[in-house]
Write a protein that holds these residues in place. Sequence first.
Motif, PDB file in Angstrom:
ATOM      1  N   ASN A   1       0.761  -1.120   0.024  1.00 36.44           N
ATOM      2  CA  ASN A   1      -0.046  -0.162  -0.056  1.00 36.44           C
ATOM      3  C   ASN A   1       0.773   1.320  -0.014  1.00 36.44           C
ATOM      4  OD1 ASN A   1       0.993  -0.455   2.518  1.00 36.44           O
ATOM      5  ND2 ASN A   1      -1.001   0.223   3.573  1.00 36.44           N
ATOM      6  N   ILE A   2       1.964   1.328  -0.626  1.00 41.62           N
ATOM      7  CA  ILE A   2       2.821   2.525  -0.501  1.00 41.62           C
ATOM      8  C   ILE A   2       3.718   2.554  -1.927  1.00 41.62           C
ATOM      9  CG2 ILE A   2       5.217   3.440   0.410  1.00 41.62           C
ATOM     10  CD1 ILE A   2       4.885   2.069   3.055  1.00 41.62           C
ATOM     11  N   ILE A   3       3.503   3.568  -2.670  1.00 39.53           N
ATOM     12  CA  ILE A   3       4.024   3.815  -3.885  1.00 39.53           C
ATOM     13  C   ILE A   3       5.655   3.831  -3.677  1.00 39.53           C
ATOM     14  CG2 ILE A   3       4.365   5.557  -5.595  1.00 39.53           C
ATOM     15  CD1 ILE A   3       1.660   7.040  -4.653  1.00 39.53           C
ATOM     16  N   PRO A   4       6.218   3.020  -4.626  1.00 40.64           N
ATOM     17  CA  PRO A   4       7.623   2.772  -4.551  1.00 40.64           C
ATOM     18  C   PRO A   4       8.181   3.993  -4.485  1.00 40.64           C
ATOM     19  CG  PRO A   4       6.740   1.120  -5.974  1.00 40.64           C
ATOM     20  CD  PRO A   4       5.825   2.148  -5.622  1.00 40.64           C
ATOM     21  N   SER A   5       9.382   4.302  -3.668  1.00 44.14           N
ATOM     22  CA  SER A   5      10.380   5.334  -3.644  1.00 44.14           C
ATOM     23  C   SER A   5      11.582   5.148  -4.261  1.00 44.14           C
ATOM     24  CB  SER A   5      10.493   5.895  -2.332  1.00 44.14           C
ATOM     25  OG  SER A   5      11.334   4.837  -1.441  1.00 44.14           O
ATOM     26  N   ARG A   6      11.958   3.716  -4.547  1.00 46.08           N
ATOM     27  CA  ARG A   6      12.952   3.349  -5.215  1.00 46.08           C
ATOM     28  C   ARG A   6      12.828   1.981  -5.984  1.00 46.08           C
ATOM     29  NH1 ARG A   6      18.471   4.593  -4.021  1.00 46.08           N
ATOM     30  NH2 ARG A   6      20.098   2.818  -4.261  1.00 46.08           N
ATOM     31  N   ALA A   7      13.288   2.048  -7.139  1.00 45.01           N
ATOM     32  CA  ALA A   7      13.185   0.623  -7.788  1.00 45.01           C
ATOM     33  C   ALA A   7      14.900   0.732  -8.413  1.00 45.01           C
ATOM     34  CB  ALA A   7      12.497   0.860  -8.922  1.00 45.01           C
ATOM     35  N   VAL A   8      15.160  -0.756  -8.110  1.00 45.72           N
ATOM     36  CA  VAL A   8      16.588  -0.981  -8.404  1.00 45.72           C
ATOM     37  C   VAL A   8      16.617  -2.544  -9.437  1.00 45.72           C
ATOM     38  CG1 VAL A   8      19.170  -1.710  -7.799  1.00 45.72           C
ATOM     39  CG2 VAL A   8      17.792  -0.164  -6.582  1.00 45.72           C
ATOM     40  N   PHE A   9      17.269  -2.418 -10.726  1.00 46.60           N
ATOM     41  CA  PHE A   9      16.925  -3.260 -11.289  1.00 46.60           C
ATOM     42  C   PHE A   9      18.315  -3.505 -12.411  1.00 46.60           C
ATOM     43  CE2 PHE A   9      14.829  -0.239 -13.905  1.00 46.60           C
ATOM     44  CZ  PHE A   9      15.422  -0.312 -15.385  1.00 46.60           C
ATOM     45  N   THR A  10      18.434  -4.741 -12.923  1.00 44.51           N
ATOM     46  CA  THR A  10      19.619  -4.943 -13.709  1.00 44.51           C
ATOM     47  C   THR A  10      19.364  -5.127 -15.034  1.00 44.51           C
ATOM     48  OG1 THR A  10      19.670  -7.356 -13.156  1.00 44.51           O
ATOM     49  CG2 THR A  10      21.127  -5.985 -11.700  1.00 44.51           C
ATOM     50  N   VAL A  11      20.345  -4.785 -15.988  1.00 49.15           N
ATOM     51  CA  VAL A  11      20.096  -4.971 -17.463  1.00 49.15           C
ATOM     52  C   VAL A  11      21.251  -5.839 -17.800  1.00 49.15           C
ATOM     53  CG1 VAL A  11      19.811  -3.807 -19.681  1.00 49.15           C
ATOM     54  CG2 VAL A  11      18.728  -2.708 -17.557  1.00 49.15           C
ATOM     55  N   ASP A  12      20.927  -6.783 -18.753  1.00 46.94           N
ATOM     56  CA  ASP A  12      21.930  -7.727 -19.521  1.00 46.94           C
ATOM     57  C   ASP A  12      21.618  -7.441 -20.946  1.00 46.94           C
ATOM     58  OD1 ASP A  12      22.929  -9.836 -20.936  1.00 46.94           O
ATOM     59  OD2 ASP A  12      23.194 -11.097 -19.073  1.00 46.94           O
ATOM     60  N   LEU A  13      22.711  -6.645 -21.669  1.00 45.76           N
ATOM     61  CA  LEU A  13      22.438  -6.319 -23.115  1.00 45.76           C
ATOM     62  C   LEU A  13      23.585  -7.374 -23.883  1.00 45.76           C
ATOM     63  CD1 LEU A  13      22.198  -2.625 -23.220  1.00 45.76           C
ATOM     64  CD2 LEU A  13      20.423  -4.181 -23.759  1.00 45.76           C
ATOM     65  N   ARG A  14      23.170  -7.916 -24.904  1.00 45.08           N
ATOM     66  CA  ARG A  14      24.050  -8.606 -25.591  1.00 45.08           C
ATOM     67  C   ARG A  14      23.850  -8.716 -27.081  1.00 45.08           C
ATOM     68  NH1 ARG A  14      25.531 -13.734 -21.858  1.00 45.08           N
ATOM     69  NH2 ARG A  14      24.824 -13.165 -19.758  1.00 45.08           N
ATOM     70  N   ASP A  15      25.104  -8.606 -27.598  1.00 45.48           N
ATOM     71  CA  ASP A  15      25.364  -8.503 -29.227  1.00 45.48           C
ATOM     72  C   ASP A  15      26.293  -9.013 -29.682  1.00 45.48           C
ATOM     73  OD1 ASP A  15      25.333  -7.258 -32.037  1.00 45.48           O
ATOM     74  OD2 ASP A  15      23.127  -6.885 -31.536  1.00 45.48           O
TER      75      ASP A  15
END
Length: 415
Positions: A280-294
Amino acid sequence: MSNSSPSQLSIDSARLLARLRQLGNTGRNSAGQLTRLAASDEDKLGRDLLVSWLREAGLSVSVDAIGNIFGIWEAGASTEQAALMIGSHIDTVVNAGIYDGCYGVLAALAVIETLQRCGARPSRRIVLAAFTNEEGVRYQPDMTGSLVYAGGYSLDAALAAVGSDGSVLGEELRRIGYAGPGTPGFLRPAIYLELHIEQGPILESEGYTIGAVQDVQGISWQRVIINGAANHAGTTPIAMRRDAGLAAARAITFLRDRLAAAPPTVATVGTVRFEPDAINIIPSRAVFTVDLRDPDEQRLQSAERELARYLKHLEQQENVTVDLERIVRFEPVAFDQELVKRIEEAAAQRGLKHRRMTSGAGHDAQMMARICPAAMIFVPSHDGISHNPLEHTDEADLIAGANVLLDVVVGLLSS
């Protein structure tokens, strides 16, 4: 090389398969899950078993300061010639299958034992390598042992790495007895070869037994930190929110819909965390990882730039702040074309259907390619499944891959 031609030699398939099963049962927990994270107690058990097999084969065992294990077959060879190195790794992910990495190490041992059995006296040393922390689950960066060995990362920084459990890699290597005296890179090979399961669906789906790996995709790992403002989920109007969670969701869909919309670029968000993590609380912080490959460096750089531009746009759109941290970055690697050709020829001589291909996963071979010609051999993964207990490769394919590796080694020693 003496006496026997490649077509007359075959590895001891029963021994290879038995060892794969035995190592695959080493380090299982009470629930039966196989987890041998780098420098853990379970990793020690696997290392001890491998070292016992190396010594049974009459190899001299050397361990360097980052914990890489080497089984060296001297066979009276001149130390003036650079060695031929073959190997992979034996650490695993959480709840792993039994083939990833381990197959390459144990097949390397099978190749050496086959040469011993036929009375070969190679002119150069053959070295089996089992590199530390290829998976990068407990410590980062992944492929630590080979990266340090190839001079691409400092030994001190690697030993100081703090793990996901708060441990320190150097301390844990000492604790399990695998902080060796050798300086990483002490033995610079002439050639490095690695046999591995594909970990993808291409070989099986297209009916091939052998993949001659010509290159490895570039990898870009980044961490995205989005800061908004926590507030009441019921009383805060949508238009007045600084919702870090929504911003993260928009970024994740952008990665799939825009950056990964045109193959061969792929993008993955493997971890996401919200704060304060309450319903019931709007997130104040979001942390996520990104894996890009080519497999193309220019396309990989373009994807990185597009992501950075979108995150700047997101700051304005959602009234949040965004920080982007680089975790690790490896450029695409092209393997030695002469070695790739030798793999194709060996497969053809065995009557095995084969194709050239790109590796979508990172491997120790791409690090070793910094210091010597290198190449990889792939065998099929059933349904493309890996990093999973359902990981499976048919016994016939495992044997075929090991025999192709044997033939390539014999050819290199004879040339």
